[in-house]
Design a protein around this motif. Sequence first.
Motif, PDB file in Angstrom:
ATOM      1  N   LEU A   6       0.850  -1.188   0.000  1.00  0.00           N
ATOM      2  CA  LEU A   6       0.000   0.000   0.000  1.00  0.00           C
ATOM      3  C   LEU A   6       0.887   1.239   0.000  1.00  0.00           C
ATOM      4  CD1 LEU A   6      -3.026   0.941   0.248  1.00  0.00           C
ATOM      5  CD2 LEU A   6      -2.541   1.307   2.647  1.00  0.00           C
ATOM      6  N   ARG A   8       1.242   5.397  -0.117  1.00  0.00           N
ATOM      7  CA  ARG A   8       0.493   6.612   0.211  1.00  0.00           C
ATOM      8  C   ARG A   8       1.246   7.813  -0.333  1.00  0.00           C
ATOM      9  NH1 ARG A   8      -0.296   8.131   5.219  1.00  0.00           N
ATOM     10  NH2 ARG A   8      -2.405   8.826   4.881  1.00  0.00           N
ATOM     11  N   LEU A  27      -6.459   3.185  -5.201  1.00  0.00           N
ATOM     12  CA  LEU A  27      -7.413   2.962  -4.112  1.00  0.00           C
ATOM     13  C   LEU A  27      -7.971   4.329  -3.730  1.00  0.00           C
ATOM     14  CD1 LEU A  27      -8.709   1.331  -1.722  1.00  0.00           C
ATOM     15  CD2 LEU A  27      -6.619   1.828  -0.441  1.00  0.00           C
ATOM     16  N   GLY A  30     -12.400   3.008  -1.534  1.00  0.00           N
ATOM     17  CA  GLY A  30     -12.285   1.583  -1.226  1.00  0.00           C
ATOM     18  C   GLY A  30     -13.598   0.883  -0.921  1.00  0.00           C
ATOM     19  N   GLN A  31     -14.726   1.576  -1.082  1.00  0.00           N
ATOM     20  CA  GLN A  31     -15.986   0.968  -0.645  1.00  0.00           C
ATOM     21  C   GLN A  31     -16.448  -0.151  -1.579  1.00  0.00           C
ATOM     22  OE1 GLN A  31     -17.260   2.072   2.638  1.00  0.00           O
ATOM     23  NE2 GLN A  31     -15.087   2.461   2.268  1.00  0.00           N
ATOM     24  N   ILE A  34     -12.315  -2.653  -1.671  1.00  0.00           N
ATOM     25  CA  ILE A  34     -11.902  -3.494  -0.532  1.00  0.00           C
ATOM     26  C   ILE A  34     -12.748  -4.769  -0.449  1.00  0.00           C
ATOM     27  CG2 ILE A  34     -11.598  -3.584   1.989  1.00  0.00           C
ATOM     28  CD1 ILE A  34     -10.625  -0.655   1.844  1.00  0.00           C
ATOM     29  N   LEU A  37     -11.415  -7.030  -3.079  1.00  0.00           N
ATOM     30  CA  LEU A  37     -10.143  -7.672  -2.696  1.00  0.00           C
ATOM     31  C   LEU A  37     -10.388  -8.824  -1.731  1.00  0.00           C
ATOM     32  CD1 LEU A  37      -8.023  -4.450  -2.064  1.00  0.00           C
ATOM     33  CD2 LEU A  37      -7.676  -6.080  -3.937  1.00  0.00           C
ATOM     34  N   LEU A  47      -1.249  -1.077  -4.289  1.00  0.00           N
ATOM     35  CA  LEU A  47      -2.411  -0.194  -4.229  1.00  0.00           C
ATOM     36  C   LEU A  47      -1.911   1.209  -3.911  1.00  0.00           C
ATOM     37  CD1 LEU A  47      -5.434  -1.812  -2.357  1.00  0.00           C
ATOM     38  CD2 LEU A  47      -5.180  -1.315  -4.786  1.00  0.00           C
ATOM     39  N   ARG A 102     -16.729   7.692   2.772  1.00  0.00           N
ATOM     40  CA  ARG A 102     -15.492   7.174   2.171  1.00  0.00           C
ATOM     41  C   ARG A 102     -15.554   7.135   0.642  1.00  0.00           C
ATOM     42  NH1 ARG A 102     -10.981   7.410   4.214  1.00  0.00           N
ATOM     43  NH2 ARG A 102     -10.239   5.654   2.982  1.00  0.00           N
TER      44      ARG A 102
END
Lengths: 260, 154
Positions: A6, A8, A27, A30-31, A34, A37, A47, A102
């Motif tokens: 991941l 950032r 990403l 992510g709703q 995720i 995944l 990601l 989100r």
Amino acid sequence: MYDFELRRPENLSEAIESLSADGAQALAGGQTLIPTLKNRLASPDVLVSIGGLAELQGVSESNGVVSIKAGTTHGVVAGSVKSYPALAALAANIGDPAVRNRGTIGGSIANNDPSACYPAATLASKATIITSKRSIPSSDFFVGIFETVLDEGELITQVDFEVPDVANYQKFDQPASRFALVGVFLARYGNDVRVAVTGASEDGVFRWSEAEQALGSDFSASAIDRLEVDAEGMIEDIHGSKDYRASLIKVLTKRAVKAC
Amino acid sequence: MATVTMTVNGKSVSGEVEGRTLLSDFVRNNLNLTGTHIGCDTSQCGACVVHVDGKAVKSCTIFALEVEGSTVKTIEGMANPDGSLGVVQQAFQDNHGLQCGFCTPGMVMSAAALLDENPNPTETEIREYLEGNICRCTGYHNIVKSIQAAAVAA
């Protein structure tokens, strides 16, 4: 879920750089990603978390255009878009409050779920999808279910909506998922009427051109009385048959006209 | 593995996590804050709702590393400093807003987020706000009553 790295990135250019790596995927909120995944339906190596990037946040409104940065959440769109109430109302009814805190507009459009709300608004309101590489008219953007013209590593950065004279979104909720069983977004620009349908077609979001023509010359619910949507090519599942979805398109289009 | 640092219930915490470590797993397994429940793990039930920078989110649908530097509040952070129940928790107890109690942490966190946004919600607004919180005992009536009572008490 399989593990991944991941990343950032601190800014947009770093994010775009990271996305050029093999097996990299963005990403956002992510709703959708995720849960995907977790089901091992996607297995990226990298990601790239873009949801928190300041350059991808915010709404601006001027000269009849609402510009929404791609990382803006549904909750923020619902609360801050003033000049396009139908769009704000659509955002306010996606998922549930925690999902709206989100989930992002860019993620929704890039994913092109056949039952998502935003693709219909995008297609109906002459939107332009601005990416890290180019500007794409919404009419050219959606290719098929979960498929768009976006290239590998290409990132949506902003979506510009042309604010119509009037608009309304009618969503027939699938109550378990809060996705649209069928959704119809209607937007009117003078005599140019757009009817975009989500949740119904096996090819994903589409415009109902016969209804657009009929409503362009007579903007009343009765103008589409004689029209029928062909059930061929509609989605059929435990929640609704092809015929049911075809019927809902007409019912919801009429409701949208009456609500305008 | 990577190190993540965040503030949880007022305390600065850090831990070693994988990219795929969910916030729900981080608070439960690394911090032993097991009040956050994992009901479905498919983003639907809302038992895992926590606040991240003041917003309700499903902790099973956000990675721990995404929360780096943020402020998190879990159900353990809802009690008063002396350990007595907070306003929303007390309202749930007073109004029998729970049966088996499994969904309750998420219900309380969603209720608190609602009352932050809208201190005097109508019954309809409460029910709409709880769309993402599922109670398998179907105790919704008393949950709604609890939130109405918390709004009055707050």
